[in-house]
Design an enzyme around this catalytic site. Structure first.
Site, short mmCIF file in Angstrom:
data_model
loop_
_atom_site.label_atom_id
_atom_site.label_comp_id
_atom_site.label_asym_id
_atom_site.label_seq_id
_atom_site.Cartn_x
_atom_site.Cartn_y
_atom_site.Cartn_z
N TYR A 12 18.09 28.91 9.79
CA TYR A 12 16.93 29.69 10.23
C TYR A 12 16.74 29.59 11.74
O TYR A 12 16.88 28.51 12.32
CB TYR A 12 15.66 29.18 9.56
CG TYR A 12 15.55 29.53 8.09
CD1 TYR A 12 15.44 30.85 7.68
CD2 TYR A 12 15.54 28.54 7.13
CE1 TYR A 12 15.33 31.17 6.34
CE2 TYR A 12 15.43 28.83 5.78
CZ TYR A 12 15.33 30.16 5.38
OH TYR A 12 15.22 30.46 4.06
N LYS A 32 0.84 -1.20 0.00
CA LYS A 32 0.00 0.00 0.00
C LYS A 32 0.88 1.26 0.00
O LYS A 32 2.09 1.17 0.25
CB LYS A 32 -0.93 -0.02 1.20
CG LYS A 32 -0.23 0.02 2.54
CD LYS A 32 -1.20 -0.29 3.67
CE LYS A 32 -0.51 -0.23 5.01
NZ LYS A 32 -1.35 -0.73 6.10
#
Ligand SMILES: *Cc1c(COP(=O)(O)O)cnc(C)c1O
Length: 382
Positions: free
Chosen positions: A266, A45
């Site tokens: 950042y 899946k």
């Protein structure tokens, strides 16, 4: 006469995912070993847990069947030439899906009265094989134990059905709690004396409780096939003898020296306390690397263990290159172009289990492999 201008081929960013066919085959073999006489559904899946169904197929075609839940993915497996069983783990979502089940010979789960009604209204020349699903405590899909027999009887009476299997999915197969024994008892009691093949084991149940595999007819491993441990951190892939099937590799695109007080990335959330070398890697959250991975998340630099520094940005992340705080030897020539393995196997064969990276980011190997971004070029290798 025509003249063609020849441009050099565009070089992609130096990031790449590798799918290891041999490792898929090895892991399937491991699951087989644990399964004893039981047949194996390879669960594919979510596009084979992010590996790509077409890419994983070669390594997994030794399975007895494929289990998944997206009908388009079932079509893709048939298109690859697979003629064996395919099971829809959640059954159909719409009456029209049953047409495709008839046409492609898909086995499908029946977990609800609605699905029973759809099947009763379906016209087919080819009766279907179905797996009737019991809710053994997960409370997602499946019939309550006291309602299972009525559903079974109804299926038995349908001309659209010629084979009924029995299945359940455990909520707690990956942890040491008594819940699994209780769920197994619920299954045993609810299905006692009903004819049909049984299937209960996911990867965790299969590896941790192989005696359940021996008492049933089909097992349904997913994550173990893809070289991630179903019960990390209790046990890792080395314990289960599983191999990474997906490697995410990139390169250093910049190397710099930090002075005490310099911050990286950042938010300036990592600050150097002493002079140190760092490298910038062409890999970020837009490649599927988890943005939430904190400073200290393991990586391999030229096969040597190191750690990330500061915040992961969209296209880049920083790693520690100092020999004091990593496993990088002092005499190693590290520079722009040096290989960095974010998870999986480095080109020299060192392994960084995806589970370790996932745990550092507060998630599971499942999520990381499924999240590999479209923009990352993928190559299938041995
Ligand atoms: C996903 C799934 C599996 C496989 O689970 P893993 O933990 O990946 O082994 C098995 N059975 C069902 C019903 C599933 O949905």
């Amino acid at each position: 006469m025509q003249h063609f201008l020849c441009f050099p081929a565009v070089m992609p960013r130096p990031i790449q995912a590798l799918i290891h066919t041999d490792a898929l085959t090895h892991n399937l073999q491991r699951c087989r070993q644990a399964a004893g006489e039981s047949k194996v559904w390879a669960v594919v899946k979510a596009n084979a847990y992010g590996h790509g169904i077409e890419r994983a197929y070669e390594g997994l075609r030794g399975a007895d069947g494929f289990a998944l839940l997206d009908l388009a993915e079932a079509e893709r497996i048939r298109a690859l030439g697979w003629r064996g069983p395919i099971l829809l783990l959640e059954g159909v979502f719409d009456p029209r899906d049953l047409e495709l089940c008839s046409r492609l010979g898909l086995w499908h789960t029946i977990h609800s009265d609605e699905q029973l009604d759809m099947l009763a209204g379906h016209k087919t020349l080819q009766p279907h094989k179905v797996f009737l699903k019991l809710n053994s405590g997960m409370q997602r899909l499946g019939f309550a134990p006291e309602r299972l027999r009525a559903a079974y009887a109804r299926l038995q009476a349908l001309p659209q059905v010629d084979d009924i299997g029995l299945m359940t999915h455990f909520a707690t197969a990956d942890v040491a709690v008594p819940g699994l024994d209780a769920a197994w008892q619920v299954f045993q009691t609810a299905t006692a004396e009903l004819p049909g093949e049984r299937s209960v084991c996911n990867s965790a149940a299969l590896l941790r409780h192989p005696q359940l595999a021996e008492q049933t007819d089909w097992v349904r491993p997913g994550i173990a096939l893809y070289g991630s441990s179903p019960d990390f951190p209790e046990y890792g892939i080395a314990h289960w003898d599983l191999q990474p099937t997906m490697s995410l590799r990139s390169e250093l695109i910049s190397v710099r020296e930090l002075q005490p007080g310099d911050s990286v990335g950042y938010g300036a959330i990592f600050t150097a306390e002493r002079p140190m070398r760092i490298g910038v890697v062409a890999c970020g959250y837009a490649d599927g690397y988890p943005r939430v991975a904190p400073t200290g998340t393991p990586v391999l630099v030229a096969g040597h263990r190191s750690r990330t520094l500061g915040r992961v940005s969209m296209d880049m992340l920083a790693v520690d290159l100092s020999t004091e705080s990593t496993g990088i030897p002092a005499d190693l020539d590290v520079g722009v172009g040096t290989e960095v393995t974010l998870w999986g196997r480095s080109s020299c064969g060192k392994v960084l289990p995806i589970d370790e990276v996932a745990a550092s980011a507060g998630t599971l190997g499942y999520e990381l492999m499924c999240a590999l971004a479209q923009r990352v070029p993928v190559e299938v290798t041995e």
